[in-house]
Design a protein around this motif. Structure first.
Motif, mmCIF file in Angstrom:
data_model
loop_
_atom_site.group_PDB
_atom_site.id
_atom_site.type_symbol
_atom_site.label_atom_id
_atom_site.label_comp_id
_atom_site.label_asym_id
_atom_site.label_seq_id
_atom_site.Cartn_x
_atom_site.Cartn_y
_atom_site.Cartn_z
ATOM 1 N N GLY A 1 0.538 21.014 5.399
ATOM 2 C CA GLY A 1 1.306 19.781 5.365
ATOM 3 C C GLY A 1 1.640 19.467 3.865
ATOM 4 N N LEU A 2 1.453 20.292 2.747
ATOM 5 C CA LEU A 2 1.850 19.902 1.676
ATOM 6 C C LEU A 2 3.451 20.009 1.369
ATOM 7 C CD1 LEU A 2 -0.690 22.070 -0.316
ATOM 8 C CD2 LEU A 2 -0.747 19.634 0.069
ATOM 9 N N ASP A 3 4.149 20.477 2.185
ATOM 10 C CA ASP A 3 5.697 20.559 2.175
ATOM 11 C C ASP A 3 6.228 19.138 2.320
ATOM 12 O OD1 ASP A 3 4.855 20.582 5.057
ATOM 13 O OD2 ASP A 3 6.924 20.899 5.548
ATOM 14 N N GLU A 4 5.298 18.113 3.112
ATOM 15 C CA GLU A 4 5.794 16.745 3.293
ATOM 16 C C GLU A 4 5.709 15.817 1.989
ATOM 17 O OE1 GLU A 4 7.014 15.828 6.114
ATOM 18 O OE2 GLU A 4 6.156 17.384 7.547
ATOM 19 N N LEU A 5 4.836 16.117 0.915
ATOM 20 C CA LEU A 5 4.474 15.359 -0.079
ATOM 21 C C LEU A 5 5.720 14.585 -0.802
ATOM 22 C CD1 LEU A 5 1.514 17.049 -1.952
ATOM 23 C CD2 LEU A 5 1.388 15.025 -0.254
ATOM 24 N N PRO A 6 6.923 15.509 -1.160
ATOM 25 C CA PRO A 6 8.014 14.912 -1.701
ATOM 26 C C PRO A 6 8.667 13.459 -1.191
ATOM 27 C CG PRO A 6 8.103 17.176 -1.896
ATOM 28 C CD PRO A 6 7.020 16.888 -0.743
ATOM 29 N N GLN A 7 8.086 13.414 0.131
ATOM 30 C CA GLN A 7 8.568 12.371 0.730
ATOM 31 C C GLN A 7 8.082 11.075 0.393
ATOM 32 O OE1 GLN A 7 9.476 13.047 5.266
ATOM 33 N NE2 GLN A 7 7.776 14.388 4.755
ATOM 34 N N ALA A 8 6.984 10.968 -0.463
ATOM 35 C CA ALA A 8 6.572 9.985 -1.475
ATOM 36 C C ALA A 8 7.946 8.979 -2.263
ATOM 37 C CB ALA A 8 5.655 10.291 -2.351
ATOM 38 N N LEU A 9 9.080 10.232 -2.705
ATOM 39 C CA LEU A 9 10.093 9.573 -3.232
ATOM 40 C C LEU A 9 10.742 8.684 -2.279
ATOM 41 C CD1 LEU A 9 11.008 12.783 -5.119
ATOM 42 C CD2 LEU A 9 9.781 10.815 -5.931
ATOM 43 N N GLY B 1 12.498 2.906 -0.507
ATOM 44 C CA GLY B 1 12.251 2.132 0.820
ATOM 45 C C GLY B 1 12.645 2.760 1.852
ATOM 46 N N ASP B 2 12.937 4.049 2.195
ATOM 47 C CA ASP B 2 13.204 4.537 3.419
ATOM 48 C C ASP B 2 11.968 4.896 4.318
ATOM 49 O OD1 ASP B 2 15.984 4.530 2.608
ATOM 50 O OD2 ASP B 2 15.566 6.769 1.524
ATOM 51 N N MET B 3 10.852 5.087 3.932
ATOM 52 C CA MET B 3 9.700 5.545 4.803
ATOM 53 C C MET B 3 8.446 4.861 4.313
ATOM 54 S SD MET B 3 10.363 9.778 4.847
ATOM 55 C CE MET B 3 8.882 9.987 5.841
ATOM 56 N N SER B 4 7.383 5.036 5.102
ATOM 57 C CA SER B 4 6.171 4.541 5.062
ATOM 58 C C SER B 4 5.285 5.560 4.918
ATOM 59 C CB SER B 4 5.768 3.612 6.118
ATOM 60 O OG SER B 4 4.411 3.167 5.990
ATOM 61 N N LEU B 5 4.036 5.509 4.466
ATOM 62 C CA LEU B 5 3.093 6.414 4.531
ATOM 63 C C LEU B 5 2.638 6.914 5.877
ATOM 64 C CD1 LEU B 5 0.632 5.390 1.742
ATOM 65 C CD2 LEU B 5 1.891 7.239 1.692
ATOM 66 N N PHE C 1 0.668 -1.371 0.130
ATOM 67 C CA PHE C 1 -0.016 0.142 0.107
ATOM 68 C C PHE C 1 0.618 1.335 0.007
ATOM 69 C CE2 PHE C 1 -3.378 -2.613 1.574
ATOM 70 C CZ PHE C 1 -4.535 -2.486 0.715
ATOM 71 N N ASP C 2 1.920 1.215 0.528
ATOM 72 C CA ASP C 2 2.912 2.333 0.666
ATOM 73 C C ASP C 2 3.274 2.943 -0.792
ATOM 74 O OD1 ASP C 2 2.898 2.763 3.330
ATOM 75 O OD2 ASP C 2 4.798 1.629 3.632
ATOM 76 N N VAL C 3 3.752 1.687 -1.596
ATOM 77 C CA VAL C 3 4.094 1.928 -2.660
ATOM 78 C C VAL C 3 3.159 2.333 -3.590
ATOM 79 C CG1 VAL C 3 5.130 0.916 -4.956
ATOM 80 C CG2 VAL C 3 6.051 0.324 -2.681
#
Length: 216
Positions: free
Chosen positions: A115-123, A128-132, A33-35
């Protein structure tokens, strides 16, 4: 705690954290689901990034992105990617220093509140560094200080950090050791009780924060 030099001079904390509770099926499905979620966010990131490229020269002069060394699962150091919201710092902040609100630009303030500044963390998710959903990844240097001062802090590193999470939604931004101890307790509660229902509740609360512009 063993420190291993990272490729850019940072340090990676090599440690063994307690295994995350919950079914293995949940954690395996969560990764899928994260991907899927990160891929779905890419068009929005592209559109917002293009808009910011037009607005930044006037309202937020400087680079489009901000990268910072953060501590992730098992102490792995990675670089979180965000839309930049602040002017360059004149000195390094300690883990107990107040947030330098004066460095926020007008456009950066809007990005932070929504919280839109956080969106690029989708990359970071795709890398493989983070989760939703998961514990908030702290600045690497701050996290090392917390590891030495807060015994329970190590246990929150048993799962991937998240763009949003239970502690962020219920407690907000943590400043200093006492607030971080409360954040750690909330993170451990999430790890102990994590399931799809809880993740969906956190995701819904996150959407409300964005819509109501109540982010930190």
């Amino acid at each position: 705690m063993t420190l291993v030099p990272d490729f850019d001079g940072q340090s990676t904390v090599c440690l063994r954290s307690p295994r995350a509770r919950g079914s293995s099926l949940f954690w395996q499905s969560k990764a899928v689901f994260d991907v899927v979620g990160a891929l779905a966010m890419l068009p929005l990131i592209a559109v917002l990034g293009a808009l910011l490229l037009l607005l930044n020269p006037v309202f937020n002069p400087g680079p489009l992105f901000f990268r910072q060394a953060r501590m992730g699962r098992e102490g792995h150091i990675f670089h979180a990617i965000k839309f930049r919201t602040m002017r360059e710092a004149k000195h390094h902040r300690g883990p107990c220093d107040p947030v330098e609100i004066g460095r926020l630009t007008k456009l950066g303030h809007i990005l932070r509140r929504t919280g839109l500044d956080e969106l690029p963390q989708a990359l970071n998710i795709l890398r493989g560094d983070m989760s939703l959903i998961g514990p908030r990844p702290d600045c690497a240097l701050h996290a090392q200080a917390f590891l030495e001062s807060i015994p329970e802090y190590r246990a929150r590193l048993s799962v991937k950090p998240g763009i949003s999470g239970y502690a962020q939604i219920t407690l907000g931004y943590a400043i200093g050791f006492e607030a971080t101890r409360a954040k750690v307790r909330a993170d451990l509660d999430y790890i102990a009780h994590a399931d799809f229902g809880l993740d969906l509740w956190i995701a819904w609360r996150t959407v409300l924060v964005i819509l109501m512009a109540r982010g930190d």
